[in-house]
Design an enzyme around this catalytic site. Structure first.
Site, mmCIF file in Angstrom:
data_model
loop_
_atom_site.group_PDB
_atom_site.id
_atom_site.type_symbol
_atom_site.label_atom_id
_atom_site.label_comp_id
_atom_site.label_asym_id
_atom_site.label_seq_id
_atom_site.Cartn_x
_atom_site.Cartn_y
_atom_site.Cartn_z
ATOM 1 N N ASP A 134 11.346 -13.177 6.594
ATOM 2 C CA ASP A 134 12.528 -14.041 6.657
ATOM 3 C C ASP A 134 13.559 -13.614 7.695
ATOM 4 O OD1 ASP A 134 13.407 -12.580 3.434
ATOM 5 O OD2 ASP A 134 13.827 -11.808 5.449
ATOM 6 N N HIS A 172 4.498 -8.101 8.820
ATOM 7 C CA HIS A 172 3.793 -9.371 8.603
ATOM 8 C C HIS A 172 4.354 -10.521 9.434
ATOM 9 C CE1 HIS A 172 2.613 -7.653 4.395
ATOM 10 N NE2 HIS A 172 1.893 -7.140 5.366
ATOM 11 N N CYS A 212 1.453 -20.201 20.086
ATOM 12 C CA CYS A 212 0.438 -21.145 20.566
ATOM 13 C C CYS A 212 -0.962 -20.541 20.401
ATOM 14 C CB CYS A 212 0.690 -21.458 22.052
ATOM 15 S SG CYS A 212 -0.597 -22.486 22.758
HETATM 16 C C1 BV8 Z 1 -5.961 -7.038 6.426
HETATM 17 C C2 BV8 Z 1 2.804 -13.172 5.606
HETATM 18 C C3 BV8 Z 1 -8.043 -6.639 7.252
HETATM 19 C C4 BV8 Z 1 2.338 -14.563 5.310
HETATM 20 C C5 BV8 Z 1 1.641 -11.739 4.023
HETATM 21 C C6 BV8 Z 1 -9.031 -6.014 -1.941
HETATM 22 C C7 BV8 Z 1 -8.497 -4.735 -2.008
HETATM 23 C C8 BV8 Z 1 -7.610 -4.260 -1.032
HETATM 24 C C9 BV8 Z 1 -7.237 -5.085 0.042
HETATM 25 C C10 BV8 Z 1 -7.770 -6.346 0.079
HETATM 26 C C11 BV8 Z 1 -8.654 -6.820 -0.883
HETATM 27 N N1 BV8 Z 1 -8.984 -8.086 -0.562
HETATM 28 C C12 BV8 Z 1 -8.347 -8.431 0.579
HETATM 29 C C13 BV8 Z 1 -7.630 -7.369 0.987
HETATM 30 C C14 BV8 Z 1 -6.786 -7.272 2.165
HETATM 31 C C15 BV8 Z 1 -5.486 -8.026 1.946
HETATM 32 C C16 BV8 Z 1 -4.798 -7.570 0.681
HETATM 33 O O1 BV8 Z 1 -4.211 -6.492 0.645
HETATM 34 N N2 BV8 Z 1 -4.873 -8.414 -0.370
HETATM 35 C C17 BV8 Z 1 -4.216 -8.061 -1.613
HETATM 36 C C18 BV8 Z 1 -3.593 -9.296 -2.244
HETATM 37 C C19 BV8 Z 1 -5.265 -7.418 -2.538
HETATM 38 N N3 BV8 Z 1 -4.677 -7.673 3.085
HETATM 39 C C20 BV8 Z 1 -4.795 -8.403 4.213
HETATM 40 O O2 BV8 Z 1 -5.520 -9.367 4.327
HETATM 41 C C21 BV8 Z 1 -4.009 -7.870 5.396
HETATM 42 N N4 BV8 Z 1 -4.894 -7.779 6.519
HETATM 43 O O3 BV8 Z 1 -6.224 -6.308 5.512
HETATM 44 O O4 BV8 Z 1 -6.785 -7.210 7.480
HETATM 45 C C22 BV8 Z 1 -8.827 -6.719 8.449
HETATM 46 C C23 BV8 Z 1 -9.818 -5.770 8.602
HETATM 47 C C24 BV8 Z 1 -10.584 -5.831 9.699
HETATM 48 C C25 BV8 Z 1 -10.389 -6.819 10.643
HETATM 49 C C26 BV8 Z 1 -9.405 -7.768 10.471
HETATM 50 C C27 BV8 Z 1 -8.607 -7.725 9.368
HETATM 51 C C28 BV8 Z 1 -2.878 -8.828 5.766
HETATM 52 C C29 BV8 Z 1 -1.850 -8.823 4.674
HETATM 53 C C30 BV8 Z 1 -0.633 -9.648 5.127
HETATM 54 C C31 BV8 Z 1 -0.657 -10.990 4.440
HETATM 55 N N5 BV8 Z 1 0.574 -11.708 4.777
HETATM 56 N N6 BV8 Z 1 2.759 -12.392 4.385
HETATM 57 C C32 BV8 Z 1 3.363 -15.324 4.510
HETATM 58 O O5 BV8 Z 1 4.393 -14.763 4.125
HETATM 59 O O6 BV8 Z 1 3.090 -16.521 4.283
HETATM 60 S S1 BV8 Z 1 1.634 -10.876 2.595
HETATM 61 C C33 BV8 Z 1 2.883 -11.328 1.531
HETATM 62 O O7 BV8 Z 1 2.778 -10.382 0.472
HETATM 63 C C34 BV8 Z 1 4.314 -11.167 2.031
HETATM 64 O O8 BV8 Z 1 4.437 -10.547 3.284
HETATM 65 C C35 BV8 Z 1 4.914 -10.240 0.948
HETATM 66 O O9 BV8 Z 1 6.022 -9.558 1.371
HETATM 67 C C36 BV8 Z 1 3.745 -9.376 0.771
HETATM 68 C C37 BV8 Z 1 3.675 -8.324 -0.245
HETATM 69 O O10 BV8 Z 1 4.171 -8.797 -1.423
HETATM 70 P P1 BV8 Z 1 5.570 -8.154 -1.882
HETATM 71 O O11 BV8 Z 1 6.480 -8.117 -0.708
HETATM 72 O O12 BV8 Z 1 5.298 -6.867 -2.559
HETATM 73 O O13 BV8 Z 1 6.104 -9.265 -2.841
HETATM 74 P P2 BV8 Z 1 5.640 -9.536 -4.344
HETATM 75 O O14 BV8 Z 1 6.098 -10.902 -4.714
HETATM 76 O O15 BV8 Z 1 4.197 -9.163 -4.505
HETATM 77 O O16 BV8 Z 1 6.495 -8.468 -5.182
HETATM 78 C C38 BV8 Z 1 7.892 -8.647 -5.255
HETATM 79 C C39 BV8 Z 1 8.430 -7.428 -5.986
HETATM 80 O O17 BV8 Z 1 9.854 -7.515 -5.987
HETATM 81 C C40 BV8 Z 1 7.983 -7.342 -7.437
HETATM 82 O O18 BV8 Z 1 7.570 -6.025 -7.717
HETATM 83 C C41 BV8 Z 1 9.255 -7.673 -8.227
HETATM 84 O O19 BV8 Z 1 9.335 -6.937 -9.434
HETATM 85 C C42 BV8 Z 1 10.318 -7.190 -7.274
HETATM 86 N N7 BV8 Z 1 11.630 -7.833 -7.418
HETATM 87 C C43 BV8 Z 1 11.926 -9.051 -7.938
HETATM 88 N N8 BV8 Z 1 13.274 -9.252 -7.877
HETATM 89 C C44 BV8 Z 1 13.804 -8.140 -7.300
HETATM 90 C C45 BV8 Z 1 12.765 -7.237 -7.000
HETATM 91 N N9 BV8 Z 1 12.978 -6.036 -6.440
HETATM 92 C C46 BV8 Z 1 14.251 -5.702 -6.160
HETATM 93 N N10 BV8 Z 1 15.304 -6.517 -6.395
HETATM 94 C C47 BV8 Z 1 15.118 -7.727 -6.961
HETATM 95 N N11 BV8 Z 1 16.183 -8.523 -7.216
HETATM 96 ZN ZN ZN Z 2 0.417 -22.741 24.883
#
Ligand code: BV8
Ligand code: ZN
Length: 245
Positions: free
Chosen positions: A104, A119, A127
């Site tokens: 954001d 991210h 593009c």
């Molecule tokens: C990659 C951009 C590989 C897009 C995002 C199995 C096991 C391990 C890994 C994987 C697997 N299967 C797949 C994978 C890989 C995958 C992954 O990790 N998946 C997870 C779900 C298991 N990762 C990927 O794909 C990454 N790339 O691994 O590439 C590769 C290898 C070889 C060759 C090529 C590639 C890419 C990951 C990036 C994805 N993009 N965002 C968009 O935003 O649309 S991720 C998305 O999740 C956001 O960026 C977000 O920030 C991020 C993480 O989530 P959090 O930030 O932690 O947010 P969440 O809602 O989960 O939690 C919020 C927390 O805040 C909570 O704990 C809550 O209690 C707390 N909270 C609430 N209120 C408050 C608070 N805290 C404080 N104050 C408050 N008031």
């Molecule tokens: Zn272009």
């Protein structure tokens, strides 16, 4: 007032290098929904349907519709006290490296210049043809096109895509060389970002989590400041300035 251990404030006061990793939770009090908490974005939509290159290839209009909806939310909300407190912390410790999973741009809006955006940034378009980033030239049938004629995509990292190499390298270096590592507002479930607190712990850093709930990381953390970051961070700054004066 969350319970800070007697250890944290003196450690912060004399720390040469503090590293902070933020997640969607830091923007929750700005009114932006998180991904996995109550009302989280993934609750309404499945990540596989919207935040992957396959989804974009299958239905670019649907994916752009979701990103435009989220862009509108980002534009119509503001950074909160937690973002501003981190900008203030910058001036109170030796060196502060800020790494974010958020797309954001709120840390920069709150005055923190050097942010490692793992991210990408949701307000940027890129593009597919020439890779140019920036304002779209023209929208046709709900899709943005570049001056070169190529279709544009949101400038974020999707699931299954690699993170920007330079950003990830700087993030790892910051985790390896800090004396305190804060994990704020992250469920610590998305890799490779979720690896960073473990890297910091392996290099002897003191791990502090700020979250209203326990997460996958809580067992590893030396301290959980249980509460919303928009409240806890200003309280931490207030306590720290008292120590420093
Ligand atoms: C990659 C951009 C590989 C897009 C995002 C199995 C096991 C391990 C890994 C994987 C697997 N299967 C797949 C994978 C890989 C995958 C992954 O990790 N998946 C997870 C779900 C298991 N990762 C990927 O794909 C990454 N790339 O691994 O590439 C590769 C290898 C070889 C060759 C090529 C590639 C890419 C990951 C990036 C994805 N993009 N965002 C968009 O935003 O649309 S991720 C998305 O999740 C956001 O960026 C977000 O920030 C991020 C993480 O989530 P959090 O930030 O932690 O947010 P969440 O809602 O989960 O939690 C919020 C927390 O805040 C909570 O704990 C809550 O209690 C707390 N909270 C609430 N209120 C408050 C608070 N805290 C404080 N104050 C408050 N008031
Ligand atoms: Zn272009």
């Amino acid at each position: 007032m969350p319970h800070f251990t007697a250890k944290l404030l003196p450690l912060l006061h004399r720390s040469a290098h503090v590293t902070v990793l933020t997640g969607a939770g830091i923007s929750a009090e700005s009114g932006l929904p998180t991904f996995r908490g109550a009302g989280g974005l993934w609750r309404t939509y499945r990540a596989e349907d919207l935040a992957t290159p396959e989804a974009f290839a299958r239905n670019p209009q649907l994916v752009w519709g979701w990103y435009n909806y989220r862009r509108e939310m980002v534009r119509s909300h503001r950074p909160n006290a937690g973002h501003y407190a981190l900008a203030e912390l910058h001036g109170l410790v030796g060196k502060l490296t800020l790494i974010t999973q958020c797309v954001d741009g709120y840390h920069r809006q709150a005055g923190f210049e050097e942010v490692i955006e793992l991210h990408g940034n949701i307000l940027v378009s890129r593009c597919l043809q020439c890779g140019k980033e920036g304002e779209t030239e023209v929208w046709r049938a709900g899709l943005p096109y570049c001056a070169c004629g190529g279709m544009m995509r949101p400038g974020v990292v999707w699931f299954g895509e690699s993170l920007p190499r330079a950003a990830l390298q700087s993030a790892h270096h910051a985790a390896e060389t800090c004396s305190i590592f804060f994990a704020i507002g992250t469920s610590a479930m998305v890799y490779p970002a979720a690896q960073l607190p473990h890297v910091a712990g392996m290099h002897g850093a003191y791990i502090v989590e700020i979250n209203p709930e326990e997460t996958a990381l809580t067992a590893l953390a030396d301290e959980l400041l249980q509460g919303p970051s928009g409240k806890v961070l200003p309280q931490l700054i207030h306590a720290l300035t008292k120590v420093s004066s």
